[in-house]
Design a protein around this motif. Structure first.
Motif, PDB file in Angstrom:
ATOM      1  N   LEU A 104      55.994  64.357  15.619  1.00  0.00           N
ATOM      2  CA  LEU A 104      55.917  65.390  14.586  1.00  0.00           C
ATOM      3  C   LEU A 104      55.347  66.671  15.189  1.00  0.00           C
ATOM      4  O   LEU A 104      54.392  66.629  15.960  1.00  0.00           O
ATOM      5  CB  LEU A 104      55.046  64.918  13.417  1.00  0.00           C
ATOM      6  CG  LEU A 104      55.015  65.807  12.166  1.00  0.00           C
ATOM      7  CD1 LEU A 104      54.965  64.950  10.900  1.00  0.00           C
ATOM      8  CD2 LEU A 104      53.845  66.775  12.190  1.00  0.00           C
ATOM      9  N   ILE A 105      55.978  67.794  14.840  1.00  0.00           N
ATOM     10  CA  ILE A 105      55.523  69.112  15.269  1.00  0.00           C
ATOM     11  C   ILE A 105      55.096  69.875  14.023  1.00  0.00           C
ATOM     12  O   ILE A 105      55.901  70.100  13.116  1.00  0.00           O
ATOM     13  CB  ILE A 105      56.634  69.874  16.008  1.00  0.00           C
ATOM     14  CG1 ILE A 105      57.048  69.108  17.270  1.00  0.00           C
ATOM     15  CG2 ILE A 105      56.185  71.294  16.353  1.00  0.00           C
ATOM     16  CD1 ILE A 105      58.282  69.661  17.948  1.00  0.00           C
ATOM     17  N   ALA A 106      53.830  70.258  13.966  1.00  0.00           N
ATOM     18  CA  ALA A 106      53.280  70.989  12.822  1.00  0.00           C
ATOM     19  C   ALA A 106      53.040  72.425  13.232  1.00  0.00           C
ATOM     20  O   ALA A 106      52.347  72.685  14.219  1.00  0.00           O
ATOM     21  CB  ALA A 106      51.981  70.338  12.355  1.00  0.00           C
ATOM     22  N   SER A 107      53.595  73.362  12.490  1.00  0.00           N
ATOM     23  CA  SER A 107      53.439  74.766  12.870  1.00  0.00           C
ATOM     24  C   SER A 107      53.111  75.651  11.677  1.00  0.00           C
ATOM     25  O   SER A 107      53.721  75.542  10.604  1.00  0.00           O
ATOM     26  CB  SER A 107      54.712  75.304  13.532  1.00  0.00           C
ATOM     27  OG  SER A 107      54.550  76.669  13.892  1.00  0.00           O
ATOM     28  N   ASP A 108      52.156  76.525  11.892  1.00  0.00           N
ATOM     29  CA  ASP A 108      51.890  77.635  10.991  1.00  0.00           C
ATOM     30  C   ASP A 108      53.089  78.594  11.038  1.00  0.00           C
ATOM     31  O   ASP A 108      53.933  78.505  11.951  1.00  0.00           O
ATOM     32  CB  ASP A 108      50.603  78.328  11.466  1.00  0.00           C
ATOM     33  CG  ASP A 108      50.296  79.583  10.704  1.00  0.00           C
ATOM     34  OD1 ASP A 108      50.327  79.552   9.452  1.00  0.00           O
ATOM     35  OD2 ASP A 108      50.027  80.621  11.342  1.00  0.00           O
ATOM     36  N   LEU A 109      53.143  79.523  10.088  1.00  0.00           N
ATOM     37  CA  LEU A 109      54.241  80.485  10.057  1.00  0.00           C
ATOM     38  C   LEU A 109      53.829  81.840  10.624  1.00  0.00           C
ATOM     39  O   LEU A 109      54.122  82.168  11.753  1.00  0.00           O
ATOM     40  CB  LEU A 109      54.767  80.634   8.622  1.00  0.00           C
ATOM     41  CG  LEU A 109      55.563  79.446   8.068  1.00  0.00           C
ATOM     42  CD1 LEU A 109      55.943  79.691   6.618  1.00  0.00           C
ATOM     43  CD2 LEU A 109      56.809  79.188   8.912  1.00  0.00           C
ATOM     44  N   ASP A 110      53.114  82.647   9.826  1.00  0.00           N
ATOM     45  CA  ASP A 110      52.790  84.016  10.226  1.00  0.00           C
ATOM     46  C   ASP A 110      51.911  84.045  11.465  1.00  0.00           C
ATOM     47  O   ASP A 110      50.910  83.337  11.562  1.00  0.00           O
ATOM     48  CB  ASP A 110      52.078  84.748   9.086  1.00  0.00           C
ATOM     49  CG  ASP A 110      52.958  84.869   7.863  1.00  0.00           C
ATOM     50  OD1 ASP A 110      53.783  85.780   7.819  1.00  0.00           O
ATOM     51  OD2 ASP A 110      52.816  84.026   6.958  1.00  0.00           O
ATOM     52  N   GLY A 111      52.299  84.851  12.425  1.00  0.00           N
ATOM     53  CA  GLY A 111      51.537  84.963  13.654  1.00  0.00           C
ATOM     54  C   GLY A 111      51.723  83.793  14.598  1.00  0.00           C
ATOM     55  O   GLY A 111      51.119  83.753  15.671  1.00  0.00           O
ATOM     56  N   THR A 112      52.573  82.855  14.220  1.00  0.00           N
ATOM     57  CA  THR A 112      52.768  81.644  15.030  1.00  0.00           C
ATOM     58  C   THR A 112      54.254  81.383  15.244  1.00  0.00           C
ATOM     59  O   THR A 112      54.808  81.691  16.295  1.00  0.00           O
ATOM     60  CB  THR A 112      52.096  80.436  14.354  1.00  0.00           C
ATOM     61  OG1 THR A 112      50.704  80.697  14.186  1.00  0.00           O
ATOM     62  CG2 THR A 112      52.259  79.173  15.190  1.00  0.00           C
ATOM     63  N   LEU A 113      54.905  80.808  14.251  1.00  0.00           N
ATOM     64  CA  LEU A 113      56.331  80.513  14.372  1.00  0.00           C
ATOM     65  C   LEU A 113      57.184  81.767  14.164  1.00  0.00           C
ATOM     66  O   LEU A 113      58.248  81.911  14.764  1.00  0.00           O
ATOM     67  CB  LEU A 113      56.720  79.443  13.349  1.00  0.00           C
ATOM     68  CG  LEU A 113      58.037  78.717  13.572  1.00  0.00           C
ATOM     69  CD1 LEU A 113      57.979  77.855  14.827  1.00  0.00           C
ATOM     70  CD2 LEU A 113      58.372  77.838  12.366  1.00  0.00           C
ATOM     71  N   LEU A 114      56.700  82.668  13.307  1.00  0.00           N
ATOM     72  CA  LEU A 114      57.459  83.866  12.958  1.00  0.00           C
ATOM     73  C   LEU A 114      57.093  85.041  13.843  1.00  0.00           C
ATOM     74  O   LEU A 114      55.953  85.184  14.282  1.00  0.00           O
ATOM     75  CB  LEU A 114      57.198  84.256  11.500  1.00  0.00           C
ATOM     76  CG  LEU A 114      57.485  83.204  10.428  1.00  0.00           C
ATOM     77  CD1 LEU A 114      57.220  83.782   9.047  1.00  0.00           C
ATOM     78  CD2 LEU A 114      58.911  82.682  10.532  1.00  0.00           C
TER      79      LEU A 114
END
Length: 289
Positions: A6-16
């Motif tokens: 499993l890969i857990a990722s934040d959105l703003d400032g991270t994945l985006l």
């Protein structure tokens, strides 16, 4: 090192990227991981309505942990699978205590569908223009019957770290306090509600252990996930406290740091991706919620 389940990722400032989009490279990396059997879980402070817009634009599916852990959301069916709400009476008590400690602070209530805000809460999110609902006074804010996922507190003169410190002195252990980099914006959830706590429950239901999870984040609200996961990656643009607390770093969100790790990890047949190390106190670029 085995490939993550499993890969857990934040959105703003991270994945985006900073413009709020997913780069083609990041999308390809996510699909590569999924094709190899890894589950992608978005773990964000954002409400489901934001995830819906992103899913429509980028074709994302799967599960999202929204509102800093208050909601588990199925992206494909647009269904809230579970929730841990903040009692309205608790939100009101905390707001009263915080207002006494920080004059001129403004408040809003996040439900997942909309944001109700009183006159002193002057923070506006352009992407939330259709979901922001003003009320005439602070007293009217507490008349809602909508569920509360977060109490938002905002100050136009204090940064988020200073506001967080003030809230900790006034609110005690009654709620969960954090921030995700929004200017002067504090996020307040029910006690014990964190990104990691909700993700841990989700993983347990799937038979996934912490050491089978890799996580990415950039802000204080990501710290619980980054330290719980078997491997947590702080973005190069992360908050200084995150860079100091998380030893493994990757490139910034503008440089596709998440994709870089996934590409190297899966292309290397299970060998861990080389980390990009930075000085612990290096300044980070604050991201939105």
């Amino acid at each position: 090192m085995l490939l993550p389940r499993l890969i857990a990722s934040d959105l703003d400032g991270t994945l985006l990227r900073n413009d709020g989009t997913l780069s083609p490279r990041t999308l390809r990396a996510l699909r590569t991981a999924q094709d190899a059997g890894a589950e992608i879980v978005i773990v964000t402070a954002r409400p489901p309505r934001f995830v819906d817009r992103l899913a429509e634009a980028a074709g994302l599916l799967g599960t999202a942990v929204c509102s800093n852990g208050a909601l588990v959301y199925d992206i494909a069916t647009r269904t809230v699978l579970s929730s841990r709400l903040l009692p309205l009476a608790t939100a009101r008590r905390v707001a009263t205590a915080l207002a006494a400690a920080v004059p001129e602070v403004g408040f809003a209530l996040e439900s997942g569908d909309q944001v109700r805000y009183e006159p002193a809460y002057r923070l506006r999110m352009s992407e939330d223009a259709g979901a922001e609902l003003p009320v005439p006074s602070l007293a009217d804010l507490w008349l809602t019957e909508a569920p509360v996922t977060k109490l938002l507190a905002w100050s136009d003169r204090l940064d988020a770290d200073t506001l967080l410190a003030a809230a900790r002195q006034g609110a005690g252990d009654e709620v969960q306090l954090t921030h995700s980099g929004g200017r002067g914006l504090l996020e307040i959830s029910a006690p014990g509600v964190t990104k990691a706590g909700t993700l841990e429950v989700l993983c347990a239901a799937r038979g996934i252990d912490a050491d089978e999870v890799i996580a990415f984040g950039d802000m204080p609200n990501d710290l619980t996930v980054l330290t719980w996961a078997g491997t947590g990656y702080a973005m190069a643009n992360a908050h200084p406290a995150v860079l100091a607390a998380v030893p493994t770093h990757t490139a910034g969100n503008e440089e596709d740091g998440v994709a870089l790790v996934i590409e190297r990890l899966f292309a290397g047949q299970g060998r861990p991706a080389p980390a990009v190390h930075h000085e612990a106190g290096a300044p980070g670029e604050a991201a939105a919620v």
